[in-house]
Design a protein around this motif. Structure first.
Motif, PDB file in Angstrom:
ATOM      1  N   TYR A 308       0.577  -1.271   0.071  1.00 19.15           N
ATOM      2  CA  TYR A 308       0.033  -0.143  -0.120  1.00 19.15           C
ATOM      3  C   TYR A 308       0.882   1.112   0.028  1.00 19.15           C
ATOM      4  N   GLU A 309       1.991   1.326   0.789  1.00 16.14           N
ATOM      5  CA  GLU A 309       2.800   2.572   0.871  1.00 16.14           C
ATOM      6  C   GLU A 309       3.544   2.691  -0.437  1.00 16.14           C
ATOM      7  N   LEU A 310       3.928   1.500  -1.115  1.00 15.01           N
ATOM      8  CA  LEU A 310       4.658   1.694  -2.577  1.00 15.01           C
ATOM      9  C   LEU A 310       3.636   2.324  -3.331  1.00 15.01           C
ATOM     10  N   ALA A 311       2.535   1.624  -3.231  1.00 13.78           N
ATOM     11  CA  ALA A 311       1.437   1.880  -4.303  1.00 13.78           C
ATOM     12  C   ALA A 311       1.265   3.656  -4.196  1.00 13.78           C
ATOM     13  N   LEU A 312       0.953   3.787  -2.745  1.00 12.85           N
ATOM     14  CA  LEU A 312       0.775   5.256  -2.663  1.00 12.85           C
ATOM     15  C   LEU A 312       1.926   6.469  -3.196  1.00 12.85           C
ATOM     16  N   MET A 313       3.039   5.778  -3.011  1.00  4.50           N
ATOM     17  CA  MET A 313       4.235   6.427  -3.538  1.00  4.50           C
ATOM     18  C   MET A 313       4.341   6.730  -5.000  1.00  4.50           C
ATOM     19  N   LEU A 314       3.748   5.802  -5.576  1.00  2.00           N
ATOM     20  CA  LEU A 314       3.367   5.602  -7.304  1.00  2.00           C
ATOM     21  C   LEU A 314       2.573   6.762  -7.519  1.00  2.00           C
ATOM     22  N   SER A 315       1.580   6.630  -6.720  1.00  2.00           N
ATOM     23  CA  SER A 315       0.347   7.448  -7.237  1.00  2.00           C
ATOM     24  C   SER A 315       0.653   8.958  -6.850  1.00  2.00           C
ATOM     25  N   MET A 316       1.477   9.261  -6.236  1.00  2.00           N
ATOM     26  CA  MET A 316       2.144  10.598  -5.910  1.00  2.00           C
ATOM     27  C   MET A 316       3.284  11.041  -6.670  1.00  2.00           C
ATOM     28  N   GLY A 317       3.718  10.332  -7.576  1.00  2.00           N
ATOM     29  CA  GLY A 317       4.623  10.843  -8.657  1.00  2.00           C
ATOM     30  C   GLY A 317       5.713  10.014  -8.822  1.00  2.00           C
ATOM     31  N   GLY A 318       6.027   8.967  -7.695  1.00  2.00           N
ATOM     32  CA  GLY A 318       7.462   8.119  -7.609  1.00  2.00           C
ATOM     33  C   GLY A 318       7.308   7.164  -8.702  1.00  2.00           C
ATOM     34  N   THR A 319       8.592   6.982  -9.282  1.00  2.00           N
ATOM     35  CA  THR A 319       8.800   6.103 -10.703  1.00  2.00           C
ATOM     36  C   THR A 319       8.991   4.825 -10.155  1.00  2.00           C
ATOM     37  N   ARG A 320       8.674   3.718 -10.776  1.00  2.00           N
ATOM     38  CA  ARG A 320       8.781   2.191 -10.346  1.00  2.00           C
ATOM     39  C   ARG A 320      10.459   1.998 -10.361  1.00  2.00           C
ATOM     40  N   ILE A 321      11.070   2.666 -11.372  1.00  2.00           N
ATOM     41  CA  ILE A 321      12.551   2.431 -11.387  1.00  2.00           C
ATOM     42  C   ILE A 321      13.377   3.086  -9.919  1.00  2.00           C
ATOM     43  N   LYS A 322      12.709   4.012  -9.458  1.00  4.85           N
ATOM     44  CA  LYS A 322      13.359   4.750  -8.042  1.00  4.85           C
ATOM     45  C   LYS A 322      12.805   3.799  -6.933  1.00  4.85           C
ATOM     46  N   LEU A 323      11.555   3.188  -7.063  1.00  5.51           N
ATOM     47  CA  LEU A 323      11.331   2.308  -5.846  1.00  5.51           C
ATOM     48  C   LEU A 323      12.241   1.062  -6.067  1.00  5.51           C
ATOM     49  N   PHE A 324      12.425   0.672  -7.174  1.00  2.00           N
ATOM     50  CA  PHE A 324      13.176  -0.594  -7.644  1.00  2.00           C
ATOM     51  C   PHE A 324      14.386  -0.430  -6.836  1.00  2.00           C
ATOM     52  N   PHE A 325      15.249   0.757  -7.263  1.00  2.00           N
ATOM     53  CA  PHE A 325      16.350   1.012  -6.590  1.00  2.00           C
ATOM     54  C   PHE A 325      16.491   1.153  -5.094  1.00  2.00           C
ATOM     55  N   MET A 326      15.246   1.549  -4.640  1.00  2.00           N
ATOM     56  CA  MET A 326      15.115   1.807  -2.985  1.00  2.00           C
ATOM     57  C   MET A 326      15.448   0.264  -2.278  1.00  2.00           C
ATOM     58  N   LEU A 327      14.546  -0.747  -2.933  1.00  2.00           N
ATOM     59  CA  LEU A 327      14.703  -2.001  -2.341  1.00  2.00           C
ATOM     60  C   LEU A 327      15.989  -2.510  -2.651  1.00  2.00           C
ATOM     61  N   LEU A 328      16.570  -2.282  -3.734  1.00  2.00           N
ATOM     62  CA  LEU A 328      17.918  -2.793  -4.094  1.00  2.00           C
ATOM     63  C   LEU A 328      18.880  -2.145  -3.315  1.00  2.00           C
TER      64      LEU A 328
END
Length: 408
Positions: A308-328
């Motif tokens: 849910y938190e990740l989906a919320l970040m995506l809806s607020m303009g976060g990109t999947r590539i940034k979230l991918f690197f965040m977990l990486l």
């Protein structure tokens, strides 16, 4: 901001994160310690046998003869008559014969009777004083001088055998006439006198009727010398490889002496040690892989719990590539933390091992900066962290934003 989020996510799962870091640290620490200790011991062993082609002594274990005669870390196999070395001195294949006579110590450090060639063999230089010239004069290795605070003209009585609790020869006192510079060899841990000094002390030992074993050896493995001078062993240097091919067999078959080749015996010793080291390294590698699995589970669970938190970040303009690197980055950070902690474990273990070797054998190990093999371990740790993080991180691309937000 991304790094702050990564840190917060790791802290939120502190138990899982600590487990992953500790597993990685144990694996790295064990392998690093084995590499460091093994390399330093191998370097020390190689340095001390450099220039010694053969060791001759009483018959027995050839490895024991090498350890006692070259490295001064075992009891000798016995004594041989000094006259038996004449056949070696006159042999055209032999360049040099350095006799050694042992049997006493001072405060746990061995006293070795020899000649000036023994000092020259290690390229030893004096920082103070001069080389021994008369009986009961001794030059002191750098480590011995430092640890026992010995100075020029100090006198002391040796103890019989190789333990400082042995019988003390109070009637025969050595005088320090020289202090040797540091050589990074076995010589640093020795006190060296001439052969006559050792014979004189042991002659007094016999005159006082000290205890001897029924087989003619005293309690430290020395035969009754009688009237013929004896030595413990001799270091031999050849003029050509022909000496190594013919003399050892000749000595072993036709004399009362035993000939041992340092290169062969030391290689055999490290082969035996290598089996145990390889097994421990394999165990440490398995622990590192388990650490990778732990990182994978930690990030996989985090992805499920934070959908849910990740989906919320995506809806607020976060990109999947940034979230991918965040977990990486979480996986890389855990692996890197494990590596740093593992190196600290390794250096602590090196310090403890050095203390144990110093107490038992008067050998010490040096703390070192990162070695080449430890850089490879860093790359391996990062690879494990990245591989463990890639699969959970790729789940970012499977998140359905609207469905995930609607379910919450």
């Amino acid at each position: 901001m991304l790094l702050k989020i990564v840190w917060k996510n790791i802290v939120d799962k502190k138990l899982n994160s600590i487990l992953a870091v500790l597993l990685m640290a144990f694996g790295i620490g064990i392998i690093s310690l084995l590499i460091t200790v093994g390399k330093q011991l191998q370097d020390k062993f190689a340095k001390n046998i450099s220039g010694v082609d053969m060791v001759v002594g009483a018959k027995g274990s050839p490895l024991q003869l090498i350890l006692s005669g070259v490295y001064q870390i075992d009891s000798p196999t016995g004594n041989i008559a000094l006259s038996e070395l004449d056949m070696l001195r006159t042999n055209p294949l032999v360049k040099e014969v350095i006799p050694l006579s042992m049997g006493d110590n001072y405060q746990g450090y061995r006293i070795v009777g020899s000649n000036e060639k023994y000092l020259q063999h290690f390229k030893a230089e004096l920082t103070q004083g001069r080389v021994f010239e008369r009986p009961m004069e001794v030059v002191v290795g750098a480590t011995v001088a430092r640890n026992l605070e010995l100075k020029l003209n100090d006198t002391f009585a040796s103890s019989h055998g190789y333990d400082k609790e042995g019988h003390t020869h109070e009637d025969q006192r050595y005088t320090v006439v020289g202090i040797l510079d540091y050589t990074n060899s076995v010589l640093d841990n020795l006190l060296v006198s001439n052969l006559e000094s050792v014979w004189q002390v042991h002659a007094g030992h016999e005159e006082h009727g000290d205890h001897e074993e029924p087989d003619g050896h005293d309690e430290h493995g020395e035969e009754d010398a009688g009237h013929e001078p004896e030595v413990t062993c001799a270091l031999v240097k050849f003029r050509s490889p022909m000496g190594m091919m013919s003399l050892p067999r000749l000595i072993n078959q036709n004399t009362k002496m035993q000939a041992a080749l340092p290169a062969i015996e030391v290689n055999r010793l490290f082969e035996l040690m290598g089996i145990g080291m390889d097994a421990v390294k394999a165990l440490a590698a398995a622990i590192m892989l388990i650490s990778g699995v732990s990182v994978f589970i930690t990030l996989f669970n985090a992805l499920k719990e934070r959908k849910y938190e990740l989906a919320l970040m995506l809806s607020m303009g976060g990109t999947r590539i940034k979230l991918f690197f965040m977990l990486l980055l979480e996986g890389i950070f855990l692996a890197l933390s494990g590596y740093v902690l593992g190196i600290l474990f390794s250096r602590t273990g090196l310090w403890l091992a050095s203390g144990a070797l110093k107490r038992g054998y008067n050998y010490s190990l040096q703390q070192q900066f990162l070695q080449k093999e430890e850089i490879y371990l860093l790359v391996l740790a990062l690879c494990i962290g990245i591989v463990a993080a890639v699969i959970p991180s790729s789940g970012i691309y499977k998140i359905n934003i609207s469905k995930t937000l609607a379910n919450e």
